[in-house]
Write a protein that holds these residues in place. Structure first.
Motif, PDB file in Angstrom:
ATOM      1  N   HIS A  61       0.832  -1.204   0.000  1.00  0.00           N
ATOM      2  CA  HIS A  61       0.000   0.000   0.000  1.00  0.00           C
ATOM      3  C   HIS A  61       0.870   1.259   0.000  1.00  0.00           C
ATOM      4  N   LEU A  62       1.967   1.234   0.731  1.00  0.00           N
ATOM      5  CA  LEU A  62       2.906   2.363   0.718  1.00  0.00           C
ATOM      6  C   LEU A  62       3.419   2.611  -0.695  1.00  0.00           C
ATOM      7  N   ASP A  63       3.720   1.529  -1.389  1.00  0.00           N
ATOM      8  CA  ASP A  63       4.241   1.604  -2.759  1.00  0.00           C
ATOM      9  C   ASP A  63       3.170   2.098  -3.730  1.00  0.00           C
ATOM     10  N   LYS A  64       2.056   1.395  -3.799  1.00  0.00           N
ATOM     11  CA  LYS A  64       1.063   1.630  -4.849  1.00  0.00           C
ATOM     12  C   LYS A  64       0.145   2.824  -4.601  1.00  0.00           C
ATOM     13  N   THR A  65      -0.123   3.133  -3.317  1.00  0.00           N
ATOM     14  CA  THR A  65      -1.092   4.180  -3.003  1.00  0.00           C
ATOM     15  C   THR A  65      -0.435   5.502  -2.612  1.00  0.00           C
ATOM     16  N   PHE A  66       0.612   5.427  -1.811  1.00  0.00           N
ATOM     17  CA  PHE A  66       1.230   6.660  -1.332  1.00  0.00           C
ATOM     18  C   PHE A  66       2.441   7.084  -2.174  1.00  0.00           C
ATOM     19  N   LEU A  67       3.433   6.232  -2.291  1.00  0.00           N
ATOM     20  CA  LEU A  67       4.675   6.626  -2.965  1.00  0.00           C
ATOM     21  C   LEU A  67       4.488   6.786  -4.470  1.00  0.00           C
ATOM     22  N   LYS A  68       3.964   5.779  -5.100  1.00  0.00           N
ATOM     23  CA  LYS A  68       3.789   5.758  -6.560  1.00  0.00           C
ATOM     24  C   LYS A  68       5.129   6.082  -7.210  1.00  0.00           C
ATOM     25  N   GLU A  69       5.198   7.167  -8.007  1.00  0.00           N
ATOM     26  CA  GLU A  69       6.455   7.513  -8.675  1.00  0.00           C
ATOM     27  C   GLU A  69       7.126   8.724  -8.043  1.00  0.00           C
ATOM     28  N   LYS A  70       6.691   9.114  -6.857  1.00  0.00           N
ATOM     29  CA  LYS A  70       7.247  10.289  -6.187  1.00  0.00           C
ATOM     30  C   LYS A  70       8.494   9.900  -5.390  1.00  0.00           C
ATOM     31  N   PRO A  71       9.373  10.843  -5.094  1.00  0.00           N
ATOM     32  CA  PRO A  71      10.526  10.523  -4.246  1.00  0.00           C
ATOM     33  C   PRO A  71      10.154  10.322  -2.784  1.00  0.00           C
ATOM     34  N   TYR A  72       9.066  10.979  -2.338  1.00  0.00           N
ATOM     35  CA  TYR A  72       8.621  10.854  -0.954  1.00  0.00           C
ATOM     36  C   TYR A  72       7.126  10.518  -0.924  1.00  0.00           C
ATOM     37  N   LEU A  73       6.641  10.086   0.215  1.00  0.00           N
ATOM     38  CA  LEU A  73       5.275   9.562   0.291  1.00  0.00           C
ATOM     39  C   LEU A  73       4.206  10.551  -0.168  1.00  0.00           C
ATOM     40  N   CYS A  74       4.421  11.829   0.102  1.00  0.00           N
ATOM     41  CA  CYS A  74       3.376  12.816  -0.188  1.00  0.00           C
ATOM     42  C   CYS A  74       3.804  13.906  -1.159  1.00  0.00           C
ATOM     43  N   GLY A  75       4.957  13.727  -1.814  1.00  0.00           N
ATOM     44  CA  GLY A  75       5.370  14.757  -2.754  1.00  0.00           C
ATOM     45  C   GLY A  75       6.843  14.695  -3.106  1.00  0.00           C
ATOM     46  N   SER A  76       7.351  15.823  -3.530  1.00  0.00           N
ATOM     47  CA  SER A  76       8.738  15.890  -4.009  1.00  0.00           C
ATOM     48  C   SER A  76       9.739  16.163  -2.900  1.00  0.00           C
ATOM     49  N   GLU A  77       9.257  16.459  -1.699  1.00  0.00           N
ATOM     50  CA  GLU A  77      10.140  16.741  -0.565  1.00  0.00           C
ATOM     51  C   GLU A  77       9.662  15.957   0.647  1.00  0.00           C
ATOM     52  N   VAL A  78      10.586  15.722   1.559  1.00  0.00           N
ATOM     53  CA  VAL A  78      10.285  14.947   2.762  1.00  0.00           C
ATOM     54  C   VAL A  78       9.223  15.657   3.599  1.00  0.00           C
ATOM     55  N   SER A  79       8.342  14.872   4.215  1.00  0.00           N
ATOM     56  CA  SER A  79       7.310  15.419   5.091  1.00  0.00           C
ATOM     57  C   SER A  79       7.265  14.616   6.390  1.00  0.00           C
ATOM     58  N   VAL A  80       6.392  15.047   7.291  1.00  0.00           N
ATOM     59  CA  VAL A  80       6.253  14.312   8.544  1.00  0.00           C
ATOM     60  C   VAL A  80       5.728  12.902   8.303  1.00  0.00           C
ATOM     61  N   ALA A  81       5.070  12.675   7.168  1.00  0.00           N
ATOM     62  CA  ALA A  81       4.611  11.323   6.828  1.00  0.00           C
ATOM     63  C   ALA A  81       5.809  10.378   6.669  1.00  0.00           C
ATOM     64  N   ASP A  82       6.828  10.821   5.946  1.00  0.00           N
ATOM     65  CA  ASP A  82       8.036  10.007   5.758  1.00  0.00           C
ATOM     66  C   ASP A  82       8.744   9.779   7.084  1.00  0.00           C
ATOM     67  N   LEU A  83       8.808  10.825   7.900  1.00  0.00           N
ATOM     68  CA  LEU A  83       9.482  10.752   9.189  1.00  0.00           C
ATOM     69  C   LEU A  83       8.845   9.699  10.084  1.00  0.00           C
ATOM     70  N   LEU A  84       7.534   9.745  10.227  1.00  0.00           N
ATOM     71  CA  LEU A  84       6.836   8.778  11.077  1.00  0.00           C
ATOM     72  C   LEU A  84       6.896   7.371  10.490  1.00  0.00           C
ATOM     73  N   CYS A  85       6.773   7.272   9.177  1.00  0.00           N
ATOM     74  CA  CYS A  85       6.768   5.961   8.523  1.00  0.00           C
ATOM     75  C   CYS A  85       8.096   5.233   8.697  1.00  0.00           C
ATOM     76  N   ILE A  86       9.211   5.916   8.443  1.00  0.00           N
ATOM     77  CA  ILE A  86      10.507   5.241   8.516  1.00  0.00           C
ATOM     78  C   ILE A  86      10.805   4.780   9.939  1.00  0.00           C
ATOM     79  N   CYS A  87      10.352   5.533  10.939  1.00  0.00           N
ATOM     80  CA  CYS A  87      10.586   5.117  12.325  1.00  0.00           C
ATOM     81  C   CYS A  87       9.829   3.838  12.662  1.00  0.00           C
TER      82      CYS A  87
END
Length: 234
Positions: A148-174
């Motif tokens: 789901h992270l791959d197909k729904t959130f990340l898709k072809e973007k560098p980060y989960l919610c866009g072109s730059e890191v967000s709190v979504a990436d921060l919480l997810c990686i932890c």
């Protein structure tokens, strides 16, 4: 202005995220480490601060806040932090970050944590062998999460919610890093896109990332040499 008080334990995934977040954004804070391993969070002094007895918690001049997502959102507004962390001007960009923040509680967070709990915490508390049926069930749920992270959130973007890191990436990686502690990182690294994303996020968050995860790296070594073999003898 009184300095922000941060109550945390780096064994806690959201605590690591918040600890990194305040350091990355150079927010001055008073270090209030809470030792979960010794039950400090259940003692009267901390219970007065947070009756739920969980970390992280902040105290901003008497204003106490206890949920990691709410804390991060508050800090973004309080200190007018860069928009990429948590968009405030673009409501559609904010909604996409909120989409992950709402989804992650019962998905990334719960399932990765339960793999860890069934391999370490529950056998330790019950003095019983690892319940591999439960572990394998939780692994299947993690596989769903990663897809789901791959197909729904990340898709072809560098980060989960866009072109730059967000709190979504921060919480997810932890949350995903909790799997590294028990040598189960293949559950997400087997997906090439998620593995590349994880490396991208770690690089973006360093050196604060490695500092916050030293306890995970130590536990990883301890798990292989001591914890897993001891549970095998139960």
């Amino acid at each position: 202005m009184s300095k922000l008080k941060l109550y945390y334990d780096l064994m806690s995934q959201p605590s690591r995220a918040l600890y990194m977040f305040v350091k990355l954004n150079k927010i001055p804070f008073e270090d209030k480490a809470v030792a979960l391993r010794t039950g400090e969070h259940k003692q009267e002094a901390f219970t007065k601060i947070n009756p739920v007895q969980l970390v992280p918690v902040i105290d901003d001049g008497g204003f106490v806040l206890t949920e990691s997502v709410a804390i991060i959102q508050y800090l973004c507004n309080r200190y007018d932090l860069p928009e990429h962390w948590y968009p405030r001007k673009d409501i559609k960009a904010q909604a996409k970050v909120n989409e992950y923040l709402n989804w992650q509680h019962a998905n990334t967070r719960m399932n990765c944590a339960m793999v860890f709990r069934h391999l370490v915490i529950i056998p330790r508390e019950t003095k019983k062998p690892v319940d591999w049926e439960q572990v394998n069930m939780m692994k299947k749920r993690v596989a769903f999460v990663v897809n789901h992270l791959d197909k729904t959130f990340l898709k072809e973007k560098p980060y989960l919610c866009g072109s730059e890191v967000s709190v979504a990436d921060l919480l997810c990686i932890c949350e995903l890093m909790q799997l590294n502690a028990v040598h189960e990182e293949q559950l997400y690294e087997s997906n090439p896109k998620i593995k590349a994303w994880a490396e991208r996020v770690k690089k973006r968050l360093n050196p604060e990332f490695d500092e916050a995860h030293q306890i995970v790296y130590r536990l990883r070594d301890l798990y292989k040499s001591t914890i897993a073999p001891s549970f095998a003898k139960l």
